[in-house]
Design a protein around this motif. Sequence first.
Motif, PDB file in Angstrom:
ATOM      1  N   GLY A 266       0.753  -1.245   0.000  1.00  0.00           N
ATOM      2  CA  GLY A 266       0.000   0.000   0.000  1.00  0.00           C
ATOM      3  C   GLY A 266       0.783   1.295   0.000  1.00  0.00           C
ATOM      4  O   GLY A 266       1.959   1.353   0.362  1.00  0.00           O
ATOM      5  N   GLU A 267       0.084   2.357  -0.422  1.00  0.00           N
ATOM      6  CA  GLU A 267       0.579   3.734  -0.360  1.00  0.00           C
ATOM      7  C   GLU A 267       0.220   4.343   0.990  1.00  0.00           C
ATOM      8  O   GLU A 267      -0.854   4.075   1.542  1.00  0.00           O
ATOM      9  N   ASN A 308       4.438   2.799 -11.100  1.00  0.00           N
ATOM     10  CA  ASN A 308       4.854   3.920 -11.974  1.00  0.00           C
ATOM     11  C   ASN A 308       4.113   5.203 -11.609  1.00  0.00           C
ATOM     12  O   ASN A 308       3.590   5.912 -12.467  1.00  0.00           O
ATOM     13  N   ARG A 309       4.104   5.499 -10.360  1.00  0.00           N
ATOM     14  CA  ARG A 309       3.353   6.648  -9.847  1.00  0.00           C
ATOM     15  C   ARG A 309       3.784   7.946 -10.512  1.00  0.00           C
ATOM     16  O   ARG A 309       4.966   8.263 -10.606  1.00  0.00           O
ATOM     17  N   LYS A 315      -0.471   2.913 -12.943  1.00  0.00           N
ATOM     18  CA  LYS A 315      -1.609   2.043 -12.684  1.00  0.00           C
ATOM     19  C   LYS A 315      -1.969   2.151 -11.199  1.00  0.00           C
ATOM     20  O   LYS A 315      -1.083   2.144 -10.337  1.00  0.00           O
ATOM     21  N   ILE A 316      -3.272   2.249 -10.915  1.00  0.00           N
ATOM     22  CA  ILE A 316      -3.766   2.304  -9.534  1.00  0.00           C
ATOM     23  C   ILE A 316      -4.571   1.033  -9.268  1.00  0.00           C
ATOM     24  O   ILE A 316      -5.457   0.682 -10.043  1.00  0.00           O
ATOM     25  N   ASP A 362      -0.390  14.757  -5.713  1.00  0.00           N
ATOM     26  CA  ASP A 362       0.212  15.382  -6.891  1.00  0.00           C
ATOM     27  C   ASP A 362       0.751  14.324  -7.858  1.00  0.00           C
ATOM     28  O   ASP A 362       1.434  13.382  -7.459  1.00  0.00           O
ATOM     29  N   GLY A 363       0.434  14.519  -9.130  1.00  0.00           N
ATOM     30  CA  GLY A 363       0.923  13.638 -10.173  1.00  0.00           C
ATOM     31  C   GLY A 363       0.050  12.426 -10.425  1.00  0.00           C
ATOM     32  O   GLY A 363       0.134  11.812 -11.496  1.00  0.00           O
ATOM     33  N   VAL A 364      -0.784  12.060  -9.488  1.00  0.00           N
ATOM     34  CA  VAL A 364      -1.618  10.860  -9.645  1.00  0.00           C
ATOM     35  C   VAL A 364      -2.846  11.156 -10.493  1.00  0.00           C
ATOM     36  O   VAL A 364      -3.149  10.449 -11.460  1.00  0.00           O
TER      37      VAL A 364
END
Length: 444
Positions: A266-267, A308-309, A315-316, A362-364
């Motif tokens: 997980g993040e 590849n955040r 991909k999420i 940010d970036g997601v």
Amino acid sequence: METKEIIRKQNRFSLSDLCVYFDDKSSRDEESGQVDKFVGLRFIDGKLSIHFPVGYKEPDKTDDKQIRLDILNLISVLSSFGSPEAELVRNDFRSKQQNVDFPVHAYLFIISDFLNHGYYQQKEQLYKRGTSGKINWSRTIKHVRPQIADESPVYLEFITQKNLHNENALLTLIHKYCVYESFQKLGFLFSSYKPQKPALSFNKSLFTSVIKSKIASTFNEKELLLFKNTLDMINYLDNSSEKKDFIYGTNNFHHVWEQLIDLVYGEKDKGKFYPKVYWKLGEKKETFTFGNSEKRNSLRPDTIMITNRGESNQKIFVLDSKYYRYGATKNPNHLPDSGSVVKQLAYAEYIDNPKNRSKLPDGVGENITDSSIYNAFIMPAENLAPQNIGYVSADYVLSQEADTATKSYHKIYGILLDVKSIMYKHIPKDKKLIEELADIIEKN
């Protein structure tokens, strides 16, 4: 005779009879397969049993070394992931007295320390300021300021050796008592050696006073660690009688399973992926939320995994850890049902909604496409490699006749992960395991 030599001469015994592995006939909910079964250690009425979670592979019954490793790892996982939600039980649940946490760490430390160093013996010489006792002149000259009389230094007090024969003997007896108590409950994890029962009877106030006095007077870190663990054990033991029963484990292992999966895959900022709820009340449509209760204000996916955040090929993966018994029974009735499916779709729809992308990290949000969000249920099993068993969906997003989904997350994949491997190797954000799991979900 040295402790280690004594232990080597003890007859070995098999631990397999103490271990209880998942019985596919045992479940709280026969229809859905949700598991509410004890995982951990039980010592009741002189009988010890060790209960492992669903999908935990049983080792060779004659391999005592591996069984011991499994038991110690089980204790470690319960200690590390026994969150309040898991309601980890550390006490004799039948006791009518006030519950006291069972200090498994203290028991294991005292056993390990005894096997390595034997019984405690005072090695450090202690000193005091005084006029009686054997004088240590080098310490006296260094630490005591003399008086000058007739131009000569005169010492009115000295640094003398402290006479602690009685206290040291008592410390050794207390340690022997605690070693015996430790081996009675958990010594089987290390050997079949059984220390001799000490002549000293348990006296909590005396034991506590002696140990606290020793802690206050020593600077030896190893001794401090030993005595602090000894004190934890003493505080656990009952004043009037020995606690012969104990429990260390949980009936809610699903919370432990969720934490393990979230740690590995997980993040940390998953809170930004939560859909929030609110009420508009009265004519003025005043906004009401449920205070600071995140549980009541948010739908909370167990784990958000990202590969590849922040890149174009990001991909999420929305992962929901399900401590269901399908991995052990292969019974389709033991799979997640409609309530879980609808919630899982809601999580992904929230992330996919363009209106919510600014709320994401940010970036997601800038790198989301129709095929970049995936859904999966993670269930425990006894297979070393992750296994994709198929997918579940709802007819309002994907009809039963259709095979191709408009959105990748409309198919919620069922993934079986080896519970034993995860319990042994739970490295935070394990890159290799993340890539492996992502690959098996994406390719389907």
